[in-house]
Design a protein around this motif. Structure first.
Motif, PDB file in Angstrom:
ATOM      1  N   SER A 186       7.746   1.953   5.744  1.00  0.00           N
ATOM      2  CA  SER A 186       7.773   0.501   5.577  1.00  0.00           C
ATOM      3  C   SER A 186       6.343  -0.022   5.493  1.00  0.00           C
ATOM      4  N   SER A 187       6.191  -1.258   5.066  1.00  0.00           N
ATOM      5  CA  SER A 187       4.843  -1.829   4.955  1.00  0.00           C
ATOM      6  C   SER A 187       4.165  -1.885   6.322  1.00  0.00           C
ATOM      7  N   ASP A 188       4.923  -2.201   7.371  1.00  0.00           N
ATOM      8  CA  ASP A 188       4.343  -2.249   8.721  1.00  0.00           C
ATOM      9  C   ASP A 188       3.886  -0.862   9.175  1.00  0.00           C
ATOM     10  N   TYR A 189       4.681   0.145   8.859  1.00  0.00           N
ATOM     11  CA  TYR A 189       4.331   1.506   9.283  1.00  0.00           C
ATOM     12  C   TYR A 189       3.099   1.999   8.522  1.00  0.00           C
ATOM     13  N   ILE A 190       3.024   1.662   7.241  1.00  0.00           N
ATOM     14  CA  ILE A 190       1.839   2.034   6.460  1.00  0.00           C
ATOM     15  C   ILE A 190       0.608   1.322   7.011  1.00  0.00           C
ATOM     16  N   ASP A 191       0.753   0.048   7.361  1.00  0.00           N
ATOM     17  CA  ASP A 191      -0.374  -0.680   7.971  1.00  0.00           C
ATOM     18  C   ASP A 191      -0.851   0.022   9.239  1.00  0.00           C
ATOM     19  N   GLU A 247       2.378   3.889  -0.297  1.00  0.00           N
ATOM     20  CA  GLU A 247       3.266   2.871  -0.856  1.00  0.00           C
ATOM     21  C   GLU A 247       4.107   3.432  -1.993  1.00  0.00           C
ATOM     22  N   LYS A 302       8.335   4.214  -1.800  1.00  0.00           N
ATOM     23  CA  LYS A 302       9.363   3.726  -2.720  1.00  0.00           C
ATOM     24  C   LYS A 302      10.279   4.868  -3.170  1.00  0.00           C
ATOM     25  N   ARG A 318      -3.440   4.167   1.164  1.00  0.00           N
ATOM     26  CA  ARG A 318      -2.441   3.097   1.108  1.00  0.00           C
ATOM     27  C   ARG A 318      -1.630   3.164  -0.181  1.00  0.00           C
ATOM     28  N   ASP A 328      13.751   4.575   4.987  1.00  0.00           N
ATOM     29  CA  ASP A 328      12.799   3.463   4.985  1.00  0.00           C
ATOM     30  C   ASP A 328      11.625   3.719   5.923  1.00  0.00           C
TER      31      ASP A 328
END
Length: 278
Positions: free
Chosen positions: A145-150, A83, A87, A79, A142
């Motif tokens: 994204s946070s959703d894709y990483i989740d 992340e 960026k 994670r 992008d």
């Protein structure tokens, strides 16, 4: 269905339930499951055999799953890495993707491999003749994204839970011939080689001579039970490379549409076939 964190062209999402049903019919209490063309791992992970030997000639796939199994990389590590890389990707896009690709082709870092696999064009897995990853950028700055990483983290978590449940699973980087030679009569081999005429390039080139060698093994040498998957036909042609197997063994046809591929012709409807020996 468990979807693995690694993506490969020609994945078997539409075939898994059929293969799982065949496996249940063929297996014995002491069967070992062999998968010498592992790819993403989606078939074996969903079959979930008690004892399994997964192998592939792509060392990065094998290293990735062994690293998860041994806790060399964990959910927090992945994670944080994604992340941070996300960026940088958002800031520099293609330039940063190419930087990571160059870095990976020099050092072979397994987290860079995951980054490239999820940020490359159309989820392809392709290396050149020098063993260098050469798939271009997906053009989505992008992407991570946070959703894709989740989503990726959830996929890794589910695989890790599988590996913790099954201590008898092995992941070996090897040519298929070196793995299946140890299979016994009661064992089951699932063969999913690159599809000649659709996908013949993966980590190394797979050509008609390789296919003939595999089919000769299945026809004349192998004493184990086996399941073999390939494509049978699409709107333009039939697969002439499997005609010798059809008719000699039982088979199941499954029609669906490919979603991953570098060309539109690879995304047309195709009839896949499962040929098996019981």
């Amino acid at each position: 269905m468990l979807i693995p964190p690694i993506k490969c062209q020609g994945k078997k999402t539409k075939l898994v339930s059929h293969i799982k049903e065949l496996y249940s019919k063929l297996k014995l209490d002491n069967s070992v499951y062999y998968e010498p063309f592992m790819g993403s791992g989606i078939v074996g992970f969903n079959i979930e055999p008690e004892r399994a030997i997964f192998s592939d000639n792509n060392p990065y796939i094998i290293k990735f799953y062994n690293s998860i199994k041994s806790n060399e990389i964990d959910l927090d590590t992945i994670r944080i890495f994604l992340e941070e890389e996300g960026k940088k990707l958002l800031e520099s896009g293609k330039d940063y993707y190419n930087l990571v690709r160059d870095r990976f082709n020099k050092d072979g870092n397994i987290l860079d491999f995951l980054f490239l696999n999820r940020c490359c064009f159309n989820g392809l897995m392709r290396f050149n003749r020098n063993g260098k990853f050469n798939v271009p950028y997906c053009k989505k700055d992008d992407k991570l994204s946070s959703d894709y990483i989740d989503k990726i983290i959830d996929q890794v978590k589910k695989v890790k839970e599988l590996l913790d449940r099954h201590s008898d699973w092995q992941f070996i980087c090897s040519d298929w011939k070196d793995i299946v030679k140890d299979a016994k009569e009661e064992d089951i081999i699932y063969c999913d080689p690159p599809y000649l005429g659709l996908f013949s390039t993966y980590y190394t080139e797979y050509d008609i001579n390789n296919e003939k060698e595999l089919q000769d093994f299945l026809n004349n040498i192998c004493n184990s039970k086996w399941i073999y998957s390939s494509w049978k036909e699409n709107k333009d042609k039939i697969n002439e490379f499997i005609l010798d197997l059809i008719g000699k063994y039982n088979s199941i046809d499954i029609e669906h549409r490919y979603q991953i591929g570098s060309k539109n012709e690879y995304r047309n409807k195709v009839v896949e076939i499962l040929i098996y020996k019981n």
